[in-house]
Design a protein around this motif. Structure first.
Motif, mmCIF file in Angstrom:
data_model
loop_
_atom_site.group_PDB
_atom_site.id
_atom_site.type_symbol
_atom_site.label_atom_id
_atom_site.label_comp_id
_atom_site.label_asym_id
_atom_site.label_seq_id
_atom_site.Cartn_x
_atom_site.Cartn_y
_atom_site.Cartn_z
ATOM 1 N N GLY A 138 0.795 -1.215 0.000
ATOM 2 C CA GLY A 138 0.000 0.000 0.000
ATOM 3 C C GLY A 138 0.835 1.276 0.000
ATOM 4 N N LYS A 139 2.163 1.119 -0.101
ATOM 5 C CA LYS A 139 3.031 2.298 -0.140
ATOM 6 C C LYS A 139 3.690 2.424 -1.507
ATOM 7 C CE LYS A 139 4.490 3.293 4.535
ATOM 8 N NZ LYS A 139 5.609 3.437 5.451
ATOM 9 N N ILE A 140 3.782 3.653 -1.967
ATOM 10 C CA ILE A 140 4.510 3.879 -3.215
ATOM 11 C C ILE A 140 5.881 4.424 -2.847
ATOM 12 C CG2 ILE A 140 4.576 5.162 -5.377
ATOM 13 C CD1 ILE A 140 1.495 5.376 -5.168
ATOM 14 N N VAL A 141 6.914 3.767 -3.351
ATOM 15 C CA VAL A 141 8.266 4.287 -3.122
ATOM 16 C C VAL A 141 8.756 4.889 -4.429
ATOM 17 C CG1 VAL A 141 10.637 3.737 -2.481
ATOM 18 C CG2 VAL A 141 8.725 2.617 -1.313
ATOM 19 N N LEU A 142 9.093 6.167 -4.345
ATOM 20 C CA LEU A 142 9.536 6.901 -5.528
ATOM 21 C C LEU A 142 11.053 7.032 -5.493
ATOM 22 C CD1 LEU A 142 8.706 8.617 -8.023
ATOM 23 C CD2 LEU A 142 8.577 10.579 -6.491
ATOM 24 N N LYS A 143 11.673 6.489 -6.538
ATOM 25 C CA LYS A 143 13.129 6.655 -6.652
ATOM 26 C C LYS A 143 13.379 7.825 -7.591
ATOM 27 C CE LYS A 143 13.873 1.741 -6.275
ATOM 28 N NZ LYS A 143 13.918 0.592 -7.167
ATOM 29 N N GLY A 144 14.520 8.407 -7.467
ATOM 30 C CA GLY A 144 14.857 9.497 -8.372
ATOM 31 C C GLY A 144 16.085 9.149 -9.176
ATOM 32 N N GLU A 145 16.624 10.142 -9.831
ATOM 33 C CA GLU A 145 17.835 9.961 -10.629
ATOM 34 C C GLU A 145 18.885 10.950 -10.145
ATOM 35 O OE1 GLU A 145 18.235 7.847 -13.197
ATOM 36 O OE2 GLU A 145 16.191 7.255 -13.759
ATOM 37 N N SER A 146 20.129 10.493 -10.027
ATOM 38 C CA SER A 146 21.217 11.354 -9.568
ATOM 39 C C SER A 146 22.221 11.565 -10.691
ATOM 40 C CB SER A 146 21.940 10.720 -8.383
ATOM 41 O OG SER A 146 21.066 10.598 -7.302
ATOM 42 N N PHE A 147 22.758 12.754 -10.734
ATOM 43 C CA PHE A 147 23.792 13.066 -11.728
ATOM 44 C C PHE A 147 24.480 14.353 -11.309
ATOM 45 C CE2 PHE A 147 25.546 14.576 -15.763
ATOM 46 C CZ PHE A 147 25.942 13.404 -16.407
ATOM 47 N N ASN A 148 25.813 14.335 -11.269
ATOM 48 C CA ASN A 148 26.592 15.565 -11.001
ATOM 49 C C ASN A 148 26.133 16.338 -9.757
ATOM 50 O OD1 ASN A 148 28.205 15.141 -13.164
ATOM 51 N ND2 ASN A 148 27.353 16.770 -14.444
ATOM 52 N N GLU B 242 12.770 7.709 -1.888
ATOM 53 C CA GLU B 242 14.026 7.063 -1.504
ATOM 54 C C GLU B 242 15.170 8.025 -1.827
ATOM 55 O OE1 GLU B 242 14.114 2.645 -2.384
ATOM 56 O OE2 GLU B 242 15.983 3.286 -3.334
ATOM 57 N N PHE B 243 15.600 8.778 -0.815
ATOM 58 C CA PHE B 243 16.657 9.775 -1.041
ATOM 59 C C PHE B 243 18.027 9.097 -1.073
ATOM 60 C CE2 PHE B 243 13.331 12.562 0.780
ATOM 61 C CZ PHE B 243 13.331 13.560 -0.184
ATOM 62 N N PRO B 244 18.953 9.646 -1.839
ATOM 63 C CA PRO B 244 20.309 9.076 -1.839
ATOM 64 C C PRO B 244 21.019 9.400 -0.516
ATOM 65 C CG PRO B 244 20.221 11.033 -3.223
ATOM 66 C CD PRO B 244 18.838 10.809 -2.732
ATOM 67 N N LYS B 245 22.026 8.599 -0.172
ATOM 68 C CA LYS B 245 22.720 8.819 1.101
ATOM 69 C C LYS B 245 23.709 9.980 1.010
ATOM 70 C CE LYS B 245 21.846 4.326 2.948
ATOM 71 N NZ LYS B 245 21.168 3.773 1.739
ATOM 72 N N GLU B 246 24.341 10.121 -0.154
ATOM 73 C CA GLU B 246 25.366 11.169 -0.284
ATOM 74 C C GLU B 246 24.711 12.553 -0.367
ATOM 75 O OE1 GLU B 246 24.801 8.674 -2.366
ATOM 76 O OE2 GLU B 246 24.488 9.468 -4.380
ATOM 77 N N PRO B 247 25.416 13.596 0.093
ATOM 78 C CA PRO B 247 24.830 14.940 0.028
ATOM 79 C C PRO B 247 24.650 15.396 -1.423
ATOM 80 C CG PRO B 247 27.117 15.039 0.780
ATOM 81 C CD PRO B 247 26.768 13.591 0.675
ATOM 82 N N CYS B 248 23.520 16.002 -1.709
ATOM 83 C CA CYS B 248 23.252 16.487 -3.060
ATOM 84 C C CYS B 248 22.112 17.497 -2.995
ATOM 85 C CB CYS B 248 22.890 15.341 -3.994
ATOM 86 S SG CYS B 248 21.555 14.332 -3.373
#
Ligand SMILES: [Mn+2]
Length: 386
Positions: free
Chosen positions: A116-126, A150-156
């Motif tokens: 019942g949960k939607i997990v949204l991934k994104g795209e990372s670049f530069n 779903e946020f990335p772990k590295e700072p951006c």
């Protein structure tokens, strides 16, 4: 880092039935690419890259040629599918993504749906992280309630992209409230609304750059078109205006004139065209004749001879001499229709549903907007007649 924010480029659009208008939309796009090449590290596009889900080969070749220029300089284009980019199967943006020309963040692979949960991934670049929604209006409110990013772990620098109208802009056309957007982003960018609009959500900027050319006549009288340049280091930004084709809108009072006199008056108002678009808005009540006998073609031909790209004469507010005073200004079409149904003995609920359906028939809207309106009418009738 400087990023360029745009949307609603509607490539392939040809309005007012003039071939040059298709080039106008392309010229705006080329101007944006030229600017991006000189001034930014990434482009963010809020959807409606194309005017239709099935763009022509000509439009595709143009788009690929322009996007390749950015690719060669390693400038990524993050994009979501706008309501016009969606066709019966998949969006053409997926093809551009496969070619490496755009990063289509609203692609299906970026959503997972479990428990019942939607997990949204994104795209990372530069150093940028961009997550975004597909421009589907049905179920958007309930989808946002169960959306997790779903946020990335590295700072951006994190950007949320969507293609929906928020209620701050218009309660009539809005599909979502800005408070339903996911938290945790540094910047929110949207499309679909064709005018520039700036606000804040969770103390971060929420920007609509608007369309990059006049999509229809209603937009001609609006603000100049453009895009944003945004600096992710200090969150400062500016709006850059595009050199779009100029227009002239002339309001003409025609009371107590014959159609021939109106024609002469219009001819006398035609100046030097220099490629502009010319729009005459007629109003008042004619002395004699009927407005359908006004020789508009002669006016159009004269304007073309003077170098205008096109000329249109709008006579919706012009009244014929013996026309009964149906004041369209004080009574909306909806009210007139409503009165008609009431006289037929419709109940309040039946009246409301009839008006919704009539509204739907007369609307020039995208498939997703139409779906939403049909859904609204069905929901209302289910509630009213259960
Ligand atoms: Mn649009």
């Amino acid at each position: 880092m400087k990023i360029l924010i745009c949307g609603d480029t509607h490539l392939g659009r040809k309005n007012f039935k003039v071939d040059e208008r298709e080039k106008d939309f392309e010229n705006s796009f080329t101007e944006i690419i030229d600017y991006a090449l000189k001034n930014c590290k990434a482009v963010i596009h809020a959807g409606d890259l194309f005017d239709t889900g099935r763009p022509s080969v000509r439009t595709l070749l143009f788009t690929i040629k322009e996007l390749k220029r950015l690719k060669e300089q390693n400038i990524p284009v993050f994009i979501i599918a706008g309501s016009h980019d969606i066709s019966v199967d998949e969006s053409f943006l997926n093809v551009l993504d496969k070619l490496g020309l755009v990063i289509h963040v609203s692609e299906k692979k970026n959503y997972t749906n479990f428990g019942g949960k939607i997990v949204l991934k994104g795209e990372s670049f530069n150093g940028l992280f961009v997550a975004g929604l597909y421009a589907k209006d049905s179920n958007i409110v309930s989808a946002l309630e169960v959306l997790n990013v779903e946020f990335p772990k590295e700072p951006c620098f994190k950007i949320f992209l969507f293609h929906h109208i928020i209620s701050d802009i218009s309660t009539l056309f809005s599909t979502i409230k800005k408070s339903s957007l996911p938290k945790g982003f540094d910047l929110y960018v949207s499309g679909h609304w064709h005018e520039r609009f700036e606000t804040e959500v969770y103390n971060k900027k929420l920007l609509y750059a608007g369309s990059t050319e006049n999509w229809d006549f209603r937009e001609v009288s609006g603000e100049k078109k453009g895009f944003f340049m945004y600096d992710t280091d200090n969150n400062k930004y500016e709006f850059i205006k595009l050199k779009i084709r100029d227009s002239e809108i002339i309001s003409v009072e025609c009371s107590n004139k014959t159609t021939d006199e109106v024609k002469e008056l219009l001819l006398s108002k035609i100046g030097e065209g220099n490629g502009k678009m010319l729009f005459f808005m007629l109003k008042g009540r004619l002395k004699s004749g009927i407005k359908s006998t006004l020789n508009k073609q002669e006016v159009y031909d004269a304007a073309m001879k003077k170098g205008y790209l096109l000329c249109k004469v709008y006579d919706g507010e012009l009244e014929n001499p013996n026309e009964e005073q149906v004041s369209v200004k004080t009574r909306s079409v909806n009210e007139i229709e409503g009165e008609f149904f009431k006289n037929k003995g419709f109940s309040d609920d039946e009246l409301k549903i009839s008006l919704m359906l009539l509204d739907l028939l007369g609307k020039d809207c995208s498939n997703s907007e139409r779906d939403k309106l049909v859904e609204e009418a069905i929901n209302y009738s289910e509630a009213a007649f259960k």
